[in-house]
Design a protein around this motif. Sequence first.
Motif, PDB file in Angstrom:
ATOM      1  N   SER A   1      -6.246  15.614   1.103  1.00 32.00           N
ATOM      2  CA  SER A   1      -5.633  16.289  -0.055  1.00 32.00           C
ATOM      3  C   SER A   1      -5.883  15.539  -1.356  1.00 32.00           C
ATOM      4  N   GLY A   2      -6.286  14.262  -1.240  1.00 32.03           N
ATOM      5  CA  GLY A   2      -6.532  13.460  -2.435  1.00 32.03           C
ATOM      6  C   GLY A   2      -5.315  12.719  -2.945  1.00 32.03           C
ATOM      7  N   GLU A   3      -4.251  12.680  -2.151  1.00 33.40           N
ATOM      8  CA  GLU A   3      -3.023  12.053  -2.645  1.00 33.40           C
ATOM      9  C   GLU A   3      -3.047  10.532  -2.556  1.00 33.40           C
ATOM     10  N   GLU A   4      -3.955   9.975  -1.745  1.00 37.62           N
ATOM     11  CA  GLU A   4      -3.958   8.523  -1.538  1.00 37.62           C
ATOM     12  C   GLU A   4      -4.376   7.783  -2.807  1.00 37.62           C
TER      13      GLU A   4
ATOM     14  N   ARG B   1      -4.768   8.762  -6.058  1.00 38.11           N
ATOM     15  CA  ARG B   1      -4.556   9.826  -7.049  1.00 38.11           C
ATOM     16  C   ARG B   1      -4.926   9.412  -8.465  1.00 38.11           C
ATOM     17  N   TYR B   2      -4.984   8.111  -8.753  1.00 42.49           N
ATOM     18  CA  TYR B   2      -5.329   7.657 -10.096  1.00 42.49           C
ATOM     19  C   TYR B   2      -6.814   7.310 -10.214  1.00 42.49           C
ATOM     20  N   SER B   3      -7.362   6.663  -9.213  1.00 46.39           N
ATOM     21  CA  SER B   3      -8.745   6.190  -9.268  1.00 46.39           C
ATOM     22  C   SER B   3      -9.743   7.214  -8.760  1.00 46.39           C
ATOM     23  N   ARG B   4      -9.285   8.139  -7.893  1.00 49.14           N
ATOM     24  CA  ARG B   4     -10.125   9.150  -7.248  1.00 49.14           C
ATOM     25  C   ARG B   4     -11.220   8.513  -6.401  1.00 49.14           C
ATOM     26  N   THR B   5     -10.897   7.382  -5.776  1.00 51.79           N
ATOM     27  CA  THR B   5     -11.847   6.681  -4.905  1.00 51.79           C
ATOM     28  C   THR B   5     -11.606   7.036  -3.439  1.00 51.79           C
TER      29      THR B   5
ATOM     30  N   ASP C   1       0.792  -1.233   0.000  1.00 53.41           N
ATOM     31  CA  ASP C   1       0.000   0.000   0.000  1.00 53.41           C
ATOM     32  C   ASP C   1       0.823   1.281   0.000  1.00 53.41           C
ATOM     33  N   VAL C   2       2.028   1.249  -0.528  1.00 53.99           N
ATOM     34  CA  VAL C   2       2.833   2.470  -0.533  1.00 53.99           C
ATOM     35  C   VAL C   2       2.745   3.139  -1.898  1.00 53.99           C
ATOM     36  N   ARG C   3       2.642   4.463  -1.871  1.00 52.88           N
ATOM     37  CA  ARG C   3       2.556   5.221  -3.114  1.00 52.88           C
ATOM     38  C   ARG C   3       3.943   5.397  -3.728  1.00 52.88           C
ATOM     39  N   SER C   4       3.957   5.817  -4.970  1.00 51.23           N
ATOM     40  CA  SER C   4       5.220   5.888  -5.726  1.00 51.23           C
ATOM     41  C   SER C   4       6.202   6.902  -5.150  1.00 51.23           C
ATOM     42  N   ASP C   5       5.697   7.876  -4.386  1.00 49.68           N
ATOM     43  CA  ASP C   5       6.561   8.911  -3.805  1.00 49.68           C
ATOM     44  C   ASP C   5       7.691   8.347  -2.950  1.00 49.68           C
ATOM     45  N   GLU C   6       7.467   7.158  -2.404  1.00 46.61           N
ATOM     46  CA  GLU C   6       8.433   6.568  -1.477  1.00 46.61           C
ATOM     47  C   GLU C   6       9.633   5.939  -2.176  1.00 46.61           C
ATOM     48  N   PHE C   7       9.624   5.899  -3.500  1.00 44.33           N
ATOM     49  CA  PHE C   7      10.676   5.190  -4.238  1.00 44.33           C
ATOM     50  C   PHE C   7      11.514   6.165  -5.068  1.00 44.33           C
ATOM     51  N   GLU C   8      12.757   5.811  -5.257  1.00 44.05           N
ATOM     52  CA  GLU C   8      13.705   6.695  -5.934  1.00 44.05           C
ATOM     53  C   GLU C   8      13.245   7.041  -7.348  1.00 44.05           C
ATOM     54  N   LEU C   9      12.793   6.045  -8.081  1.00 40.79           N
ATOM     55  CA  LEU C   9      12.358   6.263  -9.461  1.00 40.79           C
ATOM     56  C   LEU C   9      10.855   6.478  -9.572  1.00 40.79           C
ATOM     57  N   ARG C  10      10.232   6.663  -8.436  1.00 46.89           N
ATOM     58  CA  ARG C  10       8.791   6.916  -8.359  1.00 46.89           C
ATOM     59  C   ARG C  10       7.997   5.873  -9.152  1.00 46.89           C
TER      60      ARG C  10
ATOM     61  N   ILE D   1      -7.003  10.701   7.764  1.00 48.09           N
ATOM     62  CA  ILE D   1      -7.800  11.437   6.781  1.00 48.09           C
ATOM     63  C   ILE D   1      -7.409  12.908   6.793  1.00 48.09           C
ATOM     64  N   ALA D   2      -7.402  13.490   7.994  1.00 50.74           N
ATOM     65  CA  ALA D   2      -7.146  14.929   8.120  1.00 50.74           C
ATOM     66  C   ALA D   2      -5.733  15.298   7.681  1.00 50.74           C
ATOM     67  N   ALA D   3      -4.757  14.449   8.013  1.00 47.36           N
ATOM     68  CA  ALA D   3      -3.353  14.799   7.778  1.00 47.36           C
ATOM     69  C   ALA D   3      -2.934  14.653   6.322  1.00 47.36           C
ATOM     70  N   THR D   4      -3.396  13.604   5.651  1.00 50.48           N
ATOM     71  CA  THR D   4      -2.897  13.346   4.300  1.00 50.48           C
ATOM     72  C   THR D   4      -3.991  13.038   3.277  1.00 50.48           C
TER      73      THR D   4
END
Length: 295
Positions: free
Chosen positions: A198-201, A203-207, A119-128, A192-195
Amino acid sequence: MPEIARLDRDRRRVAAVVVAILIGLGDPRPALSLEQPDSPRPARPSRPVAPELAAALAAYRTYVIAQADAFVRETARFVAAIQAGQLAEARRLYAPARAPYERIEPVAALFPELIKRLDVRSDEFELRERDPAFVGFHRLEMALFTHGTTEGLGEVAERLATETVTLRDRIVALAIPPARAVGAASALIEGIAATKISGEEERYSRTDLWDFQANIEGSKVVFTLLRPLLADRDFVARVERSYKRVEDLLARYRSPDGGFQSYDNLTARDRNALKGPITLLAEDLSTLRGRLGLD
């Protein structure tokens, strides 16, 4: 009704809830006591908790295991659609597959290396997004909703299904630390409030609204089990009003099929209208551990 009589009534109710859950879901296998599940170090002995709190925590552990089982089942359906090349069906099953996980996310987070594969987003990786280590739900989400394809996803999807089984098995073997269980009520709302607002979770499906609803449901289960142990009835009433307010706000964005609208449909004003009540609820719930002597 006198306050003592009301507390006694509530304690009887939570005992009945505990029994109903245990009868309905079966008695899980004995748990291992783990302080840091991804670490080989033995756990330090935990201090005993009051019997009524122990009963509520036992009921919560059973709920968590039931959600972990549901996570395995729903993810298997999602993965089967991907493997069958059914793009529309895979998209439809994406958010429901994640919901059981979102309800118990603070417990799942006790296994950080496993969650990094789930469940980790691409931001956590060097090459995203191009990084080979970027796998799991959000890798599949990107392919399904941005690239519009199921092609080449078989291995990633199969690995995801396997990881959900691993997570379920680890949770079954886990004695959830009391502070973690109680703290899940606030952690889910704080997330929810912290991250997530913003809609970043998603980001592709908008669910994102599906995640919000599942987080609130998981939080409310904890609070409901603990409610009879809370002597401050004004606090209890305030929290209940906050849950209802947030639930009513989310209900505005329900879709005819019982799901939720795309998060893109919400304006900045809509998001701010959600953030205020969610933040207030998180602040109140953050006091639960102190109120129960677990800080």
